[in-house]
Design a protein around this motif. Structure first.
Motif, PDB file in Angstrom:
ATOM      1  N   ASP A 134      26.915  32.861  52.881  1.00  0.00           N
ATOM      2  CA  ASP A 134      28.268  33.359  52.621  1.00  0.00           C
ATOM      3  C   ASP A 134      28.841  32.603  51.431  1.00  0.00           C
ATOM      4  O   ASP A 134      28.089  32.076  50.629  1.00  0.00           O
ATOM      5  N   ALA A 135      30.154  32.478  51.372  1.00  0.00           N
ATOM      6  CA  ALA A 135      30.771  31.782  50.240  1.00  0.00           C
ATOM      7  C   ALA A 135      30.665  30.280  50.463  1.00  0.00           C
ATOM      8  O   ALA A 135      31.651  29.583  50.681  1.00  0.00           O
ATOM      9  N   ALA A 165      27.466  37.949  58.082  1.00  0.00           N
ATOM     10  CA  ALA A 165      27.314  39.313  57.567  1.00  0.00           C
ATOM     11  C   ALA A 165      25.888  39.535  57.075  1.00  0.00           C
ATOM     12  O   ALA A 165      25.349  38.724  56.326  1.00  0.00           O
ATOM     13  N   GLY A 210      44.616  38.834  56.473  1.00  0.00           N
ATOM     14  CA  GLY A 210      44.254  38.274  55.172  1.00  0.00           C
ATOM     15  C   GLY A 210      42.771  37.957  55.077  1.00  0.00           C
ATOM     16  O   GLY A 210      42.174  38.066  54.025  1.00  0.00           O
ATOM     17  N   SER A 211      42.167  37.568  56.202  1.00  0.00           N
ATOM     18  CA  SER A 211      40.721  37.360  56.205  1.00  0.00           C
ATOM     19  C   SER A 211      40.098  38.653  56.724  1.00  0.00           C
ATOM     20  O   SER A 211      40.038  38.895  57.930  1.00  0.00           O
ATOM     21  N   GLY A 212      39.654  39.491  55.782  1.00  0.00           N
ATOM     22  CA  GLY A 212      39.128  40.791  56.182  1.00  0.00           C
ATOM     23  C   GLY A 212      37.968  40.679  57.151  1.00  0.00           C
ATOM     24  O   GLY A 212      37.906  41.384  58.171  1.00  0.00           O
ATOM     25  N   SER A 213      37.052  39.747  56.859  1.00  0.00           N
ATOM     26  CA  SER A 213      35.840  39.645  57.685  1.00  0.00           C
ATOM     27  C   SER A 213      36.181  39.260  59.133  1.00  0.00           C
ATOM     28  O   SER A 213      35.354  39.432  60.028  1.00  0.00           O
ATOM     29  N   SER A 235      37.135  31.176  58.654  1.00  0.00           N
ATOM     30  CA  SER A 235      38.367  31.957  58.605  1.00  0.00           C
ATOM     31  C   SER A 235      38.234  33.174  59.517  1.00  0.00           C
ATOM     32  O   SER A 235      39.217  33.612  60.106  1.00  0.00           O
ATOM     33  N   HIS A 244      37.147  37.359  46.046  1.00  0.00           N
ATOM     34  CA  HIS A 244      37.233  38.830  46.099  1.00  0.00           C
ATOM     35  C   HIS A 244      37.933  39.374  44.850  1.00  0.00           C
ATOM     36  O   HIS A 244      37.545  40.401  44.303  1.00  0.00           O
ATOM     37  N   SER A 301      37.390  32.376  49.488  1.00  0.00           N
ATOM     38  CA  SER A 301      36.914  33.751  49.351  1.00  0.00           C
ATOM     39  C   SER A 301      38.045  34.699  48.946  1.00  0.00           C
ATOM     40  O   SER A 301      37.803  35.696  48.279  1.00  0.00           O
ATOM     41  N   LEU A 315      25.519  39.361  46.135  1.00  0.00           N
ATOM     42  CA  LEU A 315      26.872  38.774  46.194  1.00  0.00           C
ATOM     43  C   LEU A 315      26.952  37.549  45.284  1.00  0.00           C
ATOM     44  O   LEU A 315      27.897  37.398  44.502  1.00  0.00           O
ATOM     45  N   LYS A 327      27.455  42.159  53.159  1.00  0.00           N
ATOM     46  CA  LYS A 327      28.681  41.379  53.028  1.00  0.00           C
ATOM     47  C   LYS A 327      29.831  42.137  52.365  1.00  0.00           C
ATOM     48  O   LYS A 327      29.606  43.038  51.560  1.00  0.00           O
ATOM     49  N   TYR A 328      31.007  41.705  52.745  1.00  0.00           N
ATOM     50  CA  TYR A 328      32.252  42.188  52.138  1.00  0.00           C
ATOM     51  C   TYR A 328      32.518  41.293  50.931  1.00  0.00           C
ATOM     52  O   TYR A 328      32.632  40.079  51.066  1.00  0.00           O
ATOM     53  N   TRP A 329      32.566  41.900  49.749  1.00  0.00           N
ATOM     54  CA  TRP A 329      32.891  41.114  48.549  1.00  0.00           C
ATOM     55  C   TRP A 329      33.637  42.022  47.582  1.00  0.00           C
ATOM     56  O   TRP A 329      33.066  42.964  47.054  1.00  0.00           O
ATOM     57  N   ARG A 342      35.656  41.722  61.998  1.00  0.00           N
ATOM     58  CA  ARG A 342      34.328  41.920  62.598  1.00  0.00           C
ATOM     59  C   ARG A 342      34.080  40.963  63.753  1.00  0.00           C
ATOM     60  O   ARG A 342      33.065  41.089  64.442  1.00  0.00           O
TER      61      ARG A 342
HETATM   62  O1  PMV Z   1      37.115  37.589  55.010  1.00  0.00           O
HETATM   63  P1  PMV Z   1      37.120  36.648  53.870  1.00  0.00           P
HETATM   64  O2  PMV Z   1      38.211  36.962  52.902  1.00  0.00           O
HETATM   65  O3  PMV Z   1      37.108  35.222  54.310  1.00  0.00           O
HETATM   66  O4  PMV Z   1      35.785  36.904  53.047  1.00  0.00           O
HETATM   67  C1  PMV Z   1      34.519  36.659  53.595  1.00  0.00           C
HETATM   68  C2  PMV Z   1      33.473  36.930  52.625  1.00  0.00           C
HETATM   69  C3  PMV Z   1      32.065  36.563  53.014  1.00  0.00           C
HETATM   70  O5  PMV Z   1      32.030  35.677  54.105  1.00  0.00           O
HETATM   71  C4  PMV Z   1      31.430  35.858  51.823  1.00  0.00           C
HETATM   72  C5  PMV Z   1      31.235  37.789  53.300  1.00  0.00           C
HETATM   73  C6  PMV Z   1      31.417  38.445  54.645  1.00  0.00           C
HETATM   74  O6  PMV Z   1      31.366  39.670  54.693  1.00  0.00           O
HETATM   75  O7  PMV Z   1      31.549  37.736  55.653  1.00  0.00           O
END
Ligand code: PMV
Length: 333
Positions: free
Chosen positions: A286-287, A13, A142-145, A110, A201, A197, A246, A16-18, A148
């Protein structure tokens, strides 16, 4: 029904999504922007049938196949059960999945895993979805990212409106060949992160998050303009600001989350030295502690060579812009 196999990329990203505004529907607090990676991939094969029980086997990086257990198994079966319920069938499922890069270490494993799984489930059931619908289904995994990782190239995930699940989806902003960028991924830590993550969140609720959300629209616009104009300096400035914001939120959460470590900063400081010498690359994390360096592909080999020499660096993997999730014919079982 058929046996289906899908290959799906990790994505990095730029914005980023946070933080989520709706935990159940995985609706984010902000829109985000990413680039798919061409080399960090998950392959997943799914088959529904008259089996005795559900079976999920996973092969992590450099390991052999093992049965998925505990919370990780529950998470996968929760996605399968949602689809079984939605389409009213009781077939058991067999899932094999493998990653060609370390999982849970800030390399968006993820995202590739859940996008590959969601697409493979729908392919196996032969239920046709549009790309937009598939990104929504993937977000709900569950894994929003992960949403993408479905479209090609450079991707936007719209945050959408209120609690309207259908308004939050991902689409390709620019195709793979739009800009020959690279992500030089500097690996300094392959251990699993202590706080996932999903929980990160939930902890993103403080005044630093408020400030992050105020500035993020402007940064997203800057990233979109920079990608359109292929302006690396403009892109890099926004990408670095976003990553730092972030981690500022993560580090000031209650309790705090420290994803970065000393080796992360050693890599960043070496990058600054290289930048002073005219080698343009911009960091994002990222995380996890690993550093993604966004640069023109023409500079990737030089940056890789230099950064491999930084003490504490375990490996450097160079990714180009990648395609999104796609079905393939070489099944894993
Ligand atoms: O999609 P998740 O819940 O694994 O969260 C991903 C969060 C980051 O990788 C840190 C940021 C992102 O937008 O990819």
């Amino acid at each position: 029904m058929k046996k289906a196999t899908v290959v799906s990329p990790a994505n990095i990203a730029f914005i980023k999504y946070w933080g989520r505004r709706n935990d159940k529907l995985i609706l984010p607090q902000n829109s985000s922007f990413s680039m798919n990676l061409d080399k960090c991939l998950t392959t997943t094969t799914v088959e529904f049938g008259d089996f005795d029980k559900d079976e999920v086997l996973v092969k992590y990086f450099n390991q052999t196949y093992q049965n998925l257990e505990g919370m990780e198994l529950d998470r996968v079966l929760c996605i399968v059960n949602r689809i079984r319920q939605k389409y009213d069938h009781n077939f058991k499922v067999k899932i094999y999945s493998e990653n060609n890069f370390p999982a849970g270490a800030g390399i968006a494993s993820s995202a590739s895993a859940f996008s590959a799984l969601t697409k493979a489930l729908y392919e196996a059931l032969e239920i046709p979805l549009t790309e937009k619908e598939l990104t929504i289904e993937t977000r709900l995994s569950g894994s929003g990212s992960a949403c993408r990782s479905i479209p090609d190239g450079f991707v936007v995930w719209e945050k959408g409106k209120g609690d309207d699940s259908l308004s939050s989806y991902a689409y390709s902003f620019a195709p793979v060949d739009h800009w020959d960028l690279a992500d030089v991924l500097v690996i300094v830590d392959t251990s699993r992160k202590l706080v996932g993550s999903f929980e990160g969140h939930q902890r993103a609720e403080n005044e630093y998050q408020t400030a992050r959300l105020v500035n993020i629209k402007k940064r997203l616009k800057q990233v979109q303009e920079a990608v359109r104009q292929k302006d690396l300096e403009k892109l890099g400035q926004a990408v670095e600001e976003d990553a730092i914001s972030l981690h500022a939120v993560a580090m000031t959460s209650t309790p705090p989350i420290y994803y970065l470590n000393g080796r992360t900063f050693d890599v960043i400081s070496s990058l600054f030295t290289l930048r002073k010498k005219g080698l343009l690359g911009y960091f994002t994390m990222d995380a996890g502690a690993n550093v993604h360096i966004i640069c023109e592909r023409a500079d990737a080999a030089k940056l890789t060579h230099k950064l491999k020499q930084v003490p504490g660096v375990l490996d450097v993997v160079c990714n180009r812009v990648g395609k999104g999730a796609r079905a393939v014919n070489n099944h894993l079982f």
